[in-house]
Design an enzyme around this catalytic site. Structure first.
Site, short mmCIF file in Angstrom:
data_model
loop_
_atom_site.label_atom_id
_atom_site.label_comp_id
_atom_site.label_asym_id
_atom_site.label_seq_id
_atom_site.Cartn_x
_atom_site.Cartn_y
_atom_site.Cartn_z
N SER A 118 0.83 -1.20 0.00
CA SER A 118 0.00 0.00 0.00
C SER A 118 0.88 1.26 0.00
CB SER A 118 -0.94 -0.03 1.20
OG SER A 118 -1.98 0.92 1.05
N LYS A 170 -21.77 16.87 7.44
CA LYS A 170 -20.71 17.06 8.44
C LYS A 170 -20.52 15.81 9.31
CE LYS A 170 -17.52 19.49 10.38
NZ LYS A 170 -16.30 19.78 9.63
#
Length: 281
Positions: A118, A170
């Site tokens: 990764s 949010k």
């Protein structure tokens, strides 16, 4: 000798002792610092070894080391020893970018240890040459986001959460609410965009076609042997093989001097080093 003479003698003896201790301390600190940094006083040509270990959560220290060795005239090539499962996207990208900058000045070789996947592979892909052991776990070119949901558990415990927010999304990914389809699409779009950036970085660093990388970029892992067959690495070899290759690349004769930083256990020396770094910035 009267009492005043004795006092004066003792004061001078104490002062001399303090000066001697400080002098020897300064010599020890400086010598330890030079040796720990892998440096010597001759300024002869050498290689630099930078270790990238564990989960990548920040980039500041690695970038500092890369810049330091890039600007050091006696360092002719840099070796990145990577032992990492990956980590945060931003820091991995910042280190990758610094590797690309450094390649313009001197050679950078990556040596993959037991695990370099990764974000760890992201960084390695920017180097001039990648070495890995046949059994190294690498690849994992992909992006993952994971969210837990505690709603059912909170119901059983009789707990409720009140959320006050400004901005419709949010609280996206909040563990106390289900993701809506719109939120899922937002997160998927972000994931896909970062994935595309990862693919482009590997294609650029490895000089491969985007389509070729896409075929390998489904998050799967590879052994070092498989990675070589897929074109993700260049050589099967150990850290010593990477050092030997870097030495030849840099044109260094004989056994190369290796410059590297080590974590200093001594508190006084660590503070001394950090103080030097601070005032030298």
């Amino acid at each position: 000798m009267n009492i005043w003479g004795k006092r004066s003698f003792l004061k001078n003896l104490v002062a001399l002792s303090i000066v001697t201790i400080l002098l020897f301390g300064a010599v020890w600190l400086i010598s330890s610092f030079v040796l720990r940094e892998g440096g010597d006083l001759t300024g002869r040509d050498k290689l630099a070894l930078i270790k990238i270990e564990g989960i990548i959560t920040e980039s500041e220290d690695i970038i500092r080391q890369i810049k330091k060795y890039r600007e050091e005239p006696s360092v002719k090539a840099i070796i990145l020893r990577i032992e990492s499962p990956g980590g945060a996207v931003g820091p991995s990208q910042e280190i990758y970018s610094e590797v690309l900058k450094t390649k313009e000045a001197k050679k950078v070789v990556a040596s993959l240890g037991g695990l370099a996947a990764s974000g760890g592979y992201y960084i390695a892909s920017g180097s001039d040459r990648i070495f890995a052991n046949p059994g190294t776990i690498t690849g994992s070119i992909g992006v993952i986001m994971a969210f837990s949901n505690f709603q059912e558990l909170m119901k059983k415990l009789g707990l409720k959460t009140t959320v006050i927010k400004s901005g419709k999304h949010k609280d996206i990914g909040s563990p106390v609410k289900e993701l809506t389809e719109e939120e899922r699409k937002i997160l998927q779009d972000v994931s896909d965009d970062i994935h595309g950036q990862f693919i482009e970085a590997v294609a650029r660093g490895r000089n491969l076609k985007i389509e070729s990388v896409k075929e390998l970029a489904d998050g799967r892992i590879f052994s070092g042997k498989q990675a070589k067959e897929a074109g993700l690495i260049d050589e099967l070899g150990t850290l010593e093989d990477a050092i030997s290759y870097s030495k030849k690349l840099a044109g260094i004769k004989g056994k190369p001097k290796i410059a590297q930083e080590r974590k200093e256990k001594n508190l006084l020396l660590r503070l001394f080093r950090e103080g030097l770094l601070y005032f030298n910035q």
